[in-house]
Design an enzyme around this catalytic site. Structure first.
Site, PDB file in Angstrom:
ATOM      1  N   ARG A 127       4.222  -0.296  -4.806  1.00 29.94           N
ATOM      2  CA  ARG A 127       3.888  -0.705  -3.421  1.00 29.94           C
ATOM      3  C   ARG A 127       2.689  -1.481  -3.353  1.00 29.94           C
ATOM      4  O   ARG A 127       2.325  -2.448  -2.415  1.00 29.94           O
ATOM      5  CB  ARG A 127       3.765   0.361  -2.330  1.00 29.94           C
ATOM      6  CG  ARG A 127       4.845   1.231  -2.209  1.00 29.94           C
ATOM      7  CD  ARG A 127       4.843   2.353  -1.194  1.00 29.94           C
ATOM      8  NE  ARG A 127       4.699   1.666  -0.016  1.00 29.94           N
ATOM      9  CZ  ARG A 127       5.483   1.726   0.793  1.00 29.94           C
ATOM     10  NH1 ARG A 127       6.572   2.045   0.525  1.00 29.94           N
ATOM     11  NH2 ARG A 127       5.285   1.112   2.269  1.00 29.94           N
TER      12      ARG A 127
ATOM     13  N   CYS B 226       0.969  -1.048  -0.048  1.00 29.29           N
ATOM     14  CA  CYS B 226       0.031  -0.040  -0.115  1.00 29.29           C
ATOM     15  C   CYS B 226       0.739   1.205  -0.078  1.00 29.29           C
ATOM     16  O   CYS B 226       1.817   1.123   0.827  1.00 29.29           O
ATOM     17  CB  CYS B 226      -0.754   0.099   1.034  1.00 29.29           C
ATOM     18  SG  CYS B 226      -2.120  -1.300   1.048  1.00 29.29           S
TER      19      CYS B 226
ATOM     20  N   GLU C 119       8.711 -14.972  -9.720  1.00 29.92           N
ATOM     21  CA  GLU C 119       7.922 -13.727  -9.263  1.00 29.92           C
ATOM     22  C   GLU C 119       7.718 -13.075 -10.926  1.00 29.92           C
ATOM     23  O   GLU C 119       6.680 -12.681 -10.673  1.00 29.92           O
ATOM     24  CB  GLU C 119       8.412 -12.994  -8.191  1.00 29.92           C
ATOM     25  CG  GLU C 119       9.917 -12.502  -8.821  1.00 29.92           C
ATOM     26  CD  GLU C 119      10.306 -11.237  -7.642  1.00 29.92           C
ATOM     27  OE1 GLU C 119      11.596 -11.367  -7.813  1.00 29.92           O
ATOM     28  OE2 GLU C 119       9.423 -10.822  -6.933  1.00 29.92           O
TER      29      GLU C 119
ATOM     30  N   HIS D 250      19.505 -36.917  -4.376  1.00 27.32           N
ATOM     31  CA  HIS D 250      18.599 -37.216  -3.142  1.00 27.32           C
ATOM     32  C   HIS D 250      17.044 -36.854  -3.275  1.00 27.32           C
ATOM     33  O   HIS D 250      16.242 -36.748  -2.406  1.00 27.32           O
ATOM     34  CB  HIS D 250      19.043 -36.494  -1.882  1.00 27.32           C
ATOM     35  CG  HIS D 250      20.534 -36.743  -1.713  1.00 27.32           C
ATOM     36  ND1 HIS D 250      20.863 -37.861  -0.841  1.00 27.32           N
ATOM     37  CD2 HIS D 250      21.497 -36.233  -1.850  1.00 27.32           C
ATOM     38  CE1 HIS D 250      22.092 -37.922  -0.899  1.00 27.32           C
ATOM     39  NE2 HIS D 250      22.545 -36.847  -1.240  1.00 27.32           N
TER      40      HIS D 250
ATOM     41  N   GLU E 289      18.347 -17.811  -6.104  1.00 29.26           N
ATOM     42  CA  GLU E 289      17.784 -16.376  -6.522  1.00 29.26           C
ATOM     43  C   GLU E 289      17.311 -16.327  -7.973  1.00 29.26           C
ATOM     44  O   GLU E 289      16.169 -15.804  -8.170  1.00 29.26           O
ATOM     45  CB  GLU E 289      19.081 -15.382  -6.234  1.00 29.26           C
ATOM     46  CG  GLU E 289      18.884 -13.894  -6.777  1.00 29.26           C
ATOM     47  CD  GLU E 289      17.686 -13.264  -6.054  1.00 29.26           C
ATOM     48  OE1 GLU E 289      17.244 -13.688  -5.303  1.00 29.26           O
ATOM     49  OE2 GLU E 289      17.432 -12.066  -6.691  1.00 29.26           O
TER      50      GLU E 289
ATOM     51  N   LYS F 252       6.122  -4.220  -3.671  1.00 33.91           N
ATOM     52  CA  LYS F 252       7.438  -4.197  -3.082  1.00 33.91           C
ATOM     53  C   LYS F 252       8.023  -4.240  -1.990  1.00 33.91           C
ATOM     54  O   LYS F 252       8.996  -5.053  -1.441  1.00 33.91           O
ATOM     55  CB  LYS F 252       8.178  -2.879  -3.761  1.00 33.91           C
ATOM     56  CG  LYS F 252       9.512  -2.249  -3.579  1.00 33.91           C
ATOM     57  CD  LYS F 252      10.134  -2.925  -4.668  1.00 33.91           C
ATOM     58  CE  LYS F 252      12.136  -2.709  -4.569  1.00 33.91           C
ATOM     59  NZ  LYS F 252      12.578  -3.976  -5.286  1.00 33.91           N
TER      60      LYS F 252
ATOM     61  N   ASN G  48      -2.160   1.858   5.456  1.00 32.54           N
ATOM     62  CA  ASN G  48      -1.336   0.505   5.150  1.00 32.54           C
ATOM     63  C   ASN G  48      -1.051  -0.162   6.574  1.00 32.54           C
ATOM     64  O   ASN G  48      -0.742   0.407   7.410  1.00 32.54           O
ATOM     65  CB  ASN G  48      -0.026   1.488   4.808  1.00 32.54           C
ATOM     66  CG  ASN G  48       1.119   0.213   4.505  1.00 32.54           C
ATOM     67  OD1 ASN G  48       0.949  -0.552   4.075  1.00 32.54           O
ATOM     68  ND2 ASN G  48       2.255   0.650   4.535  1.00 32.54           N
ATOM     69  N   GLY G  49      -1.093  -1.593   6.496  1.00 30.87           N
ATOM     70  CA  GLY G  49      -0.826  -2.303   7.425  1.00 30.87           C
ATOM     71  C   GLY G  49      -2.089  -3.175   7.832  1.00 30.87           C
ATOM     72  O   GLY G  49      -3.035  -3.525   7.116  1.00 30.87           O
TER      73      GLY G  49
HETATM   74  O1  M6R Z   1      12.646  -4.678   1.325  1.00 26.58           O
HETATM   75  P1  M6R Z   1      13.578  -6.150   1.774  1.00 26.58           P
HETATM   76  O2  M6R Z   1      14.728  -6.423   1.205  1.00 26.58           O
HETATM   77  O3  M6R Z   1      13.221  -6.452   2.964  1.00 26.58           O
HETATM   78  O4  M6R Z   1      12.425  -7.196   0.921  1.00 26.58           O
HETATM   79  C1  M6R Z   1      12.701  -8.563   1.069  1.00 26.58           C
HETATM   80  C2  M6R Z   1      11.759  -9.237   0.151  1.00 26.58           C
HETATM   81  O5  M6R Z   1      10.397  -8.889   0.357  1.00 26.58           O
HETATM   82  C3  M6R Z   1      12.377  -8.999  -1.504  1.00 26.58           C
HETATM   83  O6  M6R Z   1      13.573  -9.194  -1.643  1.00 26.58           O
HETATM   84  C4  M6R Z   1      11.414  -9.782  -2.519  1.00 26.58           C
HETATM   85  O7  M6R Z   1      11.951 -11.162  -2.325  1.00 26.58           O
HETATM   86  C5  M6R Z   1      11.866  -9.294  -3.852  1.00 26.58           C
HETATM   87  N1  M6R Z   1      10.497  -9.080  -4.573  1.00 26.58           N
HETATM   88  C6  M6R Z   1      12.444 -10.313  -4.508  1.00 26.58           C
HETATM   89  O8  M6R Z   1      12.794  -9.831  -5.957  1.00 26.58           O
END
Ligand code: M6R
Length: 616
Positions: free
Chosen positions: A27, A2, A492, A508, A485, A611, A101-102
């Site tokens: 966001r 948000c 995503e 395994h 990664e 984000k 937000n929250g």
């Molecule tokens: O803001 P942060 O680094 O704490 O966020 C952590 C994760 O939410 C963030 O890295 C998320 O996994 C990314 N969208 C991955 O690309």
């Protein structure tokens, strides 16, 4: 999770708020809405879907122009992404509007209470109760800031709230607990937002609100108090060190492409000022005394998502360079397993946003147990560094695309610096050894540039795989988190089944997934230095190839041993083994971005994501 904007001043408030929402759409993008105070009343509009839907609605049915407005872009928690659940939420007479937000954890009890008193609530959200409570409180005290303080004292959970009332047409009130809110201080105008990006085009002077504070914004002033009404004594204005152009796409189709391209500079900026003329490390920001660092007997890294993968890589460097045991743990799991921590534990919390609730809760738990917390963070003044004992900022600049790229590389650089610094302070690394690694780090920016210049075959390959359902990733040692990664990026962005495995685990179980033509990306460690690792992974490549896999091999330039087994070879410059993730991750970012584009997905705003994850 948000985005919130509030404005009061001499410009058309609705225009300012909509421009701010555009910058905050990363966001959350399930729905958007605005409320404007004009002509003695309150007008609002909201629409499910992206901000563009709201903009169309406003073009079809314009709102009146006024000096005060608030806006919201939503990532749904309570209630689906519908028009009714979109923010702002209003009280029954339509005099109060609130955005949030929250999560308000006690909303059900509050809702029942309001219903008993005759309030009609029309949404499924937790937010709507706040509009009704504010309305009641304002009726008795006649002051929106005071009403906000009274309401906040009744709320449980995490929240940023921003509200306006038609009876106070030149006032915007905000409040925060465990969720971000920043004030933009202008000349004859003031701003409120979840992130400085929303107002950076107007002012670079900002105030970060503290925990449990209420702010009252007027054209000519900002007043901050605690929820108890006491004036805040920790109000500090800071200057934002980047400008509006940093938050623009700058000619790229997507923010992600721009952010991938910015990585050489981000890496160099993160090293800047941390190495003295003699090549030694000077981490002045790490305000934890050397005497305390010398006593550390365990390092625990907590983080989520991509930042967690940076932490997994850091573990190898920390243990190798300092001989201190190091665990890397998902922040969301950390406090629930009752971890063993004490004054000799150093907890490193890694977060791009500095807002991730899981990481914040983990570090709070660690501090309660007496551990020292060092944050690695990209967002100046955000909650995680504020609540840590020390912070090492990454200097990636604003990262807007939901998929993290340049933040990851700079987190890695910061982790290497922390590991070296610990080695330097504790004497497990000689000065010349530290300087040697620092020298290797300082050429990484140029090496990332080299990788970026050779990515066309990777893009072509990605396009050719657009109709596949599964891509697997294998790695060993620091290549294993790189594989994780790579898989996360693909999940995503491309919405494909993608999994990363430690190559040694293959036999395994995961090898059963290999069938004809399944693409498998293999991150190969340098043949120099750790030849045993290299030999093992070459055997793994042969094993999967024998079962029909299509191998996409990321290997050091000149590694001829892998060539016969690579259906596609992606060469990266030679680095020391521990630093290889800095160059090996880049092709995987490009691969995921191109595959997502080829599949017609929204690269910067993947479905269901936001984000910053500011709820647990
Ligand atoms: O803001 P942060 O680094 O704490 O966020 C952590 C994760 O939410 C963030 O890295 C998320 O996994 C990314 N969208 C991955 O690309």
């Amino acid at each position: 999770m948000c985005g919130i904007v509030g404005y009061v001043g001499g410009q058309c408030a609705l225009d300012v708020v909509l421009a701010g929402l555009r910058r905050l759409e990363y966001r959350g993008y399930d729905s958007a809405g605005v409320a404007v105070l004009a002509d003695g009343g309150l007008a609002s509009a909201k629409k499910a879907g992206k901000l563009a839907n709201l903009e169309k609605e406003l073009a079809d049915r314009p709102l009146p122009s006024g000096p005060t407005a608030i806006g919201h872009t939503r990532w749904a928690t309570h209630g689906g992404p519908t028009d009714a659940n979109a923010h702002p939420h209003l009280d029954n007479p339509g005099r109060v509007a609130v955005v949030h937000n929250g999560i308000i954890e006690n909303f059900a009890a509050l809702r029942a209470e309001l219903a008993e008193r005759g309030h009609a609530l029309g949404s499924e959200t937790d937010t709507e109760v706040v509009a009704h409570l504010l309305s009641e409180a304002f009726s008795s005290c006649g002051d929106l800031a005071e009403a906000m303080r009274q309401v906040c004292r009744r709320l449980q959970g995490a929240f940023t709230l921003v509200a306006v009332h038609a009876d106070e047409p030149d006032v915007v009130v905000g409040a925060r607990r465990n969720s971000p809110l920043v004030v933009g201080v202008g000349d004859g105008e003031n701003f409120l937002a979840s992130d400085v990006a929303a107002f950076i085009a107007h002012t670079r002077e900002a105030i970060e609100l503290g925990q449990d504070q209420v702010v009252e914004l007027r054209r000519d002033g900002v007043t901050v108090t605690g929820f108890d009404g006491a004036p805040a004594d920790d109000v500090r204005t800071y200057h934002v060190d980047w400008d509006a152009s940093a938050a623009e796409k700058g000619g790229y189709d997507y923010f992600m492409l721009k952010e991938i391209a910015e990585q050489p500079k981000a890496v160099a900026d993160t090293l800047l000022g941390r190495i003295d003329a003699a090549g030694s490390l000077t981490l002045d920001e790490v305000r934890i005394p050397d005497s305390v660092l010398r006593e550390v007997d365990k390092v625990v890294i907590v983080a989520c998502g991509t930042a967690y993968h940076a932490g997994l890589i850091a573990k190898y460097a920390i243990e190798h360079w300092t001989r201190i045991p190091c665990e890397t743990e998902l922040a969301s799991e950390f406090r629930y397993r009752d971890p063993i921590l004490d004054q000799r534990t150093l907890v490193v919390a890694i977060s791009q946003s500095g807002e991730t609730m899981d990481t914040l809760m983990a570090l709070r738990h660690a501090r309660e147990q007496g551990a020292k917390v060092l944050a690695i963070c990209n967002t100046n003044g955000s909650t995680i560094p504020r609540e840590s004992d020390a912070v090492l900022y990454t200097h990636a600049g604003p990262e807007v695309a939901v998929a993290s790229t340049k933040a990851f590389l700079t987190q890695l650089v910061a982790c290497y610096l922390v590991a070296l610094y610990l080695g330097q302070v504790r004497g497990t690394k000689w000065g010349d050894e530290v300087r040697g690694v620092v020298r290797e780090l300082s050429v990484i920016g140029a090496q990332v540039e080299e990788v970026l210049a050779t990515m066309e075959p990777v893009r072509e390959l990605a396009r050719s795989l657009a109709d596949k359902n599964t891509v697997l990733f294998l790695g060993r040692h620091v290549g294993y988190p790189v594989a994780l990664e790579g898989a996360l990026k693909l999940k995503e962005l491309a919405y494909m089944h993608a999994e990363g495995f430690a190559a040694g685990e293959l036999k395994h179980g995961p090898i059963a997934l290999i069938e004809k033509d399944v693409p498998v990306v293999v991150v190969v460690p340098s043949p120099r230095g750790r030849s045993v690792l290299h030999d093992k992974i070459v055997s793994n490549i042969q094993e999967i190839r024998a079962r029909g896999a299509r191998t996409i091999v990321i290997a050091e330039r000149g590694d001829e041993a892998v060539r016969p087994y690579a259906d596609h070879l992606v060469e990266v410059p030679a680095t020391p083994v521990l630093l290889q993730p800095l160059v090996a991750t880049v092709p995987l970012q490009v691969f995921a971005c191109e595959l997502a584009t080829a599949r017609g997905n929204e690269v910067d705003q993947p479905r269901n994501l936001a984000k910053s994850v500011t709820v647990e």
